[in-house]
Design a protein around this motif. Structure first.
Motif, PDB file in Angstrom:
ATOM      1  N   GLU A 105      70.336 -29.683 -46.883  1.00 44.79           N
ATOM      2  CA  GLU A 105      71.524 -30.046 -46.116  1.00 44.79           C
ATOM      3  C   GLU A 105      72.294 -28.826 -45.604  1.00 44.79           C
ATOM      4  OE1 GLU A 105      73.355 -33.956 -47.291  1.00 44.79           O
ATOM      5  OE2 GLU A 105      72.481 -33.385 -49.206  1.00 44.79           O
ATOM      6  N   ARG A 106      71.827 -27.632 -45.949  1.00 42.23           N
ATOM      7  CA  ARG A 106      72.418 -26.411 -45.397  1.00 42.23           C
ATOM      8  C   ARG A 106      71.458 -25.693 -44.459  1.00 42.23           C
ATOM      9  NH1 ARG A 106      75.121 -25.677 -50.541  1.00 42.23           N
ATOM     10  NH2 ARG A 106      73.306 -24.619 -51.391  1.00 42.23           N
ATOM     11  N   GLY A 107      70.212 -26.042 -44.541  1.00 39.10           N
ATOM     12  CA  GLY A 107      69.175 -25.404 -43.750  1.00 39.10           C
ATOM     13  C   GLY A 107      67.825 -25.870 -44.246  1.00 39.10           C
ATOM     14  N   ILE A 108      66.785 -25.425 -43.606  1.00 40.61           N
ATOM     15  CA  ILE A 108      65.437 -25.873 -43.954  1.00 40.61           C
ATOM     16  C   ILE A 108      64.700 -24.785 -44.723  1.00 40.61           C
ATOM     17  CG2 ILE A 108      63.215 -26.693 -43.093  1.00 40.61           C
ATOM     18  CD1 ILE A 108      65.495 -28.631 -42.624  1.00 40.61           C
ATOM     19  N   ASN A 109      64.299 -25.108 -45.938  1.00 38.30           N
ATOM     20  CA  ASN A 109      63.434 -24.247 -46.732  1.00 38.30           C
ATOM     21  C   ASN A 109      62.037 -24.843 -46.626  1.00 38.30           C
ATOM     22  OD1 ASN A 109      61.867 -23.154 -48.882  1.00 38.30           O
ATOM     23  ND2 ASN A 109      63.731 -22.601 -49.993  1.00 38.30           N
ATOM     24  N   GLU A 110      61.189 -24.227 -45.863  1.00 33.70           N
ATOM     25  CA  GLU A 110      59.865 -24.798 -45.590  1.00 33.70           C
ATOM     26  C   GLU A 110      59.028 -24.973 -46.841  1.00 33.70           C
ATOM     27  OE1 GLU A 110      58.823 -26.172 -42.938  1.00 33.70           O
ATOM     28  OE2 GLU A 110      60.469 -25.595 -41.602  1.00 33.70           O
ATOM     29  N   SER A 111      59.271 -24.151 -47.871  1.00 32.75           N
ATOM     30  CA  SER A 111      58.483 -24.296 -49.102  1.00 32.75           C
ATOM     31  C   SER A 111      58.815 -25.603 -49.804  1.00 32.75           C
ATOM     32  CB  SER A 111      58.705 -23.107 -50.037  1.00 32.75           C
ATOM     33  OG  SER A 111      60.033 -23.053 -50.507  1.00 32.75           O
ATOM     34  N   TYR A 112      60.084 -26.036 -49.769  1.00 30.90           N
ATOM     35  CA  TYR A 112      60.458 -27.330 -50.366  1.00 30.90           C
ATOM     36  C   TYR A 112      59.681 -28.451 -49.677  1.00 30.90           C
ATOM     37  CZ  TYR A 112      64.682 -25.149 -52.429  1.00 30.90           C
ATOM     38  OH  TYR A 112      65.566 -24.376 -53.134  1.00 30.90           O
ATOM     39  N   LYS A 113      59.718 -28.427 -48.349  1.00 31.27           N
ATOM     40  CA  LYS A 113      59.064 -29.482 -47.566  1.00 31.27           C
ATOM     41  C   LYS A 113      57.552 -29.462 -47.764  1.00 31.27           C
ATOM     42  CE  LYS A 113      59.161 -31.389 -42.876  1.00 31.27           C
ATOM     43  NZ  LYS A 113      59.769 -31.246 -41.528  1.00 31.27           N
ATOM     44  N   ALA A 118      52.877 -32.140 -50.237  1.00 34.89           N
ATOM     45  CA  ALA A 118      51.550 -31.963 -50.841  1.00 34.89           C
ATOM     46  C   ALA A 118      51.272 -33.001 -51.922  1.00 34.89           C
ATOM     47  CB  ALA A 118      51.438 -30.561 -51.439  1.00 34.89           C
ATOM     48  N   LEU A 119      52.313 -33.741 -52.319  1.00 39.39           N
ATOM     49  CA  LEU A 119      52.139 -34.728 -53.378  1.00 39.39           C
ATOM     50  C   LEU A 119      51.328 -35.924 -52.891  1.00 39.39           C
ATOM     51  CD1 LEU A 119      55.814 -34.680 -54.675  1.00 39.39           C
ATOM     52  CD2 LEU A 119      53.844 -33.521 -55.679  1.00 39.39           C
ATOM     53  N   LYS A 120      50.546 -36.465 -53.772  1.00 40.64           N
ATOM     54  CA  LYS A 120      49.758 -37.649 -53.433  1.00 40.64           C
ATOM     55  C   LYS A 120      50.664 -38.853 -53.264  1.00 40.64           C
ATOM     56  CE  LYS A 120      45.852 -40.424 -55.107  1.00 40.64           C
ATOM     57  NZ  LYS A 120      44.875 -40.594 -56.216  1.00 40.64           N
ATOM     58  N   LYS A 121      51.585 -39.044 -54.196  1.00 38.95           N
ATOM     59  CA  LYS A 121      52.568 -40.114 -54.128  1.00 38.95           C
ATOM     60  C   LYS A 121      53.918 -39.591 -54.615  1.00 38.95           C
ATOM     61  CE  LYS A 121      49.898 -43.637 -52.915  1.00 38.95           C
ATOM     62  NZ  LYS A 121      50.083 -44.396 -51.647  1.00 38.95           N
ATOM     63  N   PHE A 122      54.972 -40.030 -53.959  1.00 38.67           N
ATOM     64  CA  PHE A 122      56.331 -39.702 -54.374  1.00 38.67           C
ATOM     65  C   PHE A 122      56.954 -41.006 -54.864  1.00 38.67           C
ATOM     66  CE2 PHE A 122      60.677 -38.009 -52.721  1.00 38.67           C
ATOM     67  CZ  PHE A 122      61.073 -37.769 -54.027  1.00 38.67           C
ATOM     68  N   VAL A 123      57.059 -41.140 -56.175  1.00 38.60           N
ATOM     69  CA  VAL A 123      57.469 -42.402 -56.794  1.00 38.60           C
ATOM     70  C   VAL A 123      58.945 -42.350 -57.166  1.00 38.60           C
ATOM     71  CG1 VAL A 123      57.031 -44.029 -58.673  1.00 38.60           C
ATOM     72  CG2 VAL A 123      55.141 -42.684 -57.716  1.00 38.60           C
ATOM     73  N   MET A 124      59.711 -43.326 -56.660  1.00 39.80           N
ATOM     74  CA  MET A 124      61.133 -43.411 -56.962  1.00 39.80           C
ATOM     75  C   MET A 124      61.402 -44.697 -57.731  1.00 39.80           C
ATOM     76  SD  MET A 124      62.424 -42.146 -53.215  1.00 39.80           S
ATOM     77  CE  MET A 124      60.839 -42.576 -52.462  1.00 39.80           C
TER      78      MET A 124
END
Length: 203
Positions: A105-113, A118-124
C-alpha cells in the motif's frame, strides 16, 4: 504426507508480525507450495480479546485508539502491526510498519508479488463466528470501504485486487485462491476439520 517445507510455510504464515513479511519477501520459495493464512487486511477493533472483563485487552484497545501508528507502539505491540484504520487511511499507509508494507500500500515490492504468485494455492480461512478479528471479512482479504467503518467490501472490490498489487487478481483468475469458512470462534477448529480441509493442500 505434507512435506517439511510445506509445514514450515504454514507455521510462518500463522506467526504474528514481520515473520510473514520475511517469508514472503526474503525467502526463496520452492514452488509450487501452499500458504495458509488467516487474515490479511488487518483489524479495526478488538471486540473480545479474550474477554469483556480483561483489563489487559482494555488497555490494548485504549493504546491502539490513542496511538496505533506511534513508532514505539508499532514496534512493541503486535496488534498495532495489524491495525488498519479505514477512516485515517493516510495515517495507516504512512506509519504502519508491517501491514501497509506487506499489502503493497506504499509501493510495489516485486519480490512479495513474485513469491506469493509462486504458491500453488493461497488458502484463506474465515472463522464465521469470530469475535476477535474485526471485521471478520478481513480473513478473506475483504475490509471496510475506505472512509468509514460500517460497510465492508469483498477482496474483489479492494484496490489491492483491482490494481493487482499482490497478484491476487491474476491468482484468482487462475484458480489459485481458495476461500474456506468454518463455524467457530477465532482459531477454533477441530483436528478433524483441519485434516479434512487444510492437510490436502499441504500434500
Amino acid at each position: 504426507m505434507a512435506s517439511p517445507s510445506a509445514f514450515c510455510l504454514l507455521a510462518i504464515a500463522l506467526l504474528p508480525g514481520s515473520c510473514g513479511a520475511l517469508a514472503l519477501g526474503h525467502v526463496d520459495l520452492p514452488a509450487p507450495l501452499p500458504l495458509v493464512i488467516w487474515h490479511g487486511m488487518g483489524v479495526f477493533g478488538l471486540p473480545r480479546c479474550p474477554g469483556e472483563s480483561s483489563h489487559v485487552c482494555e488497555l490494548i484497545r485504549k493504546t491502539l485508539n490513542a496511538g496505533a501508528y506511534n513508532k514505539a507502539v508499532q514496534e512493541h505491540l503486535v496488534q498495532a502491526e495489524y491495525w488498519h484504520d479505514p477512516i485515517r487511511e493516510d495515517m495507516y499507509r504512512n506509519h504502519s510498519i508491517f501491514l501497509a508494507d506487506i499489502n503493497q500500500e506504499r509501493g510495489i515490492n516485486e519480490s512479495y508479488k513474485k513469491n506469493l504468485m509462486a504458491l500453488k494455492k493461497f488458502v484463506m480461512v474465515k472463522f464465521l463466528n469470530d469475535s476477535i478479528v474485526e471485521p471478520v471479512d478481513s480473513e478473506w482479504f475483504g475490509f471496510y470501504r475506505s472512509g468509514q467503518d460500517k460497510e465492508t467490501i469483498p477482496l474483489q472490490e479492494t484496490t489491492l485486487y483491482t490494481q493487482d498489487r499482490l497478484g491476487l487478481k491474476e491468482m484468482d483468475n487462475a484458480g489459485q485462491l481458495v476461500f474456506l469458512g468454518v463455524e467457530g470462534d477465532h482459531l477454533q477448529l477441530s483436528e478433524e476439520w483441519f485434516y479434512a480441509h487444510i492437510i490436502p493442500f499441504l500434500e
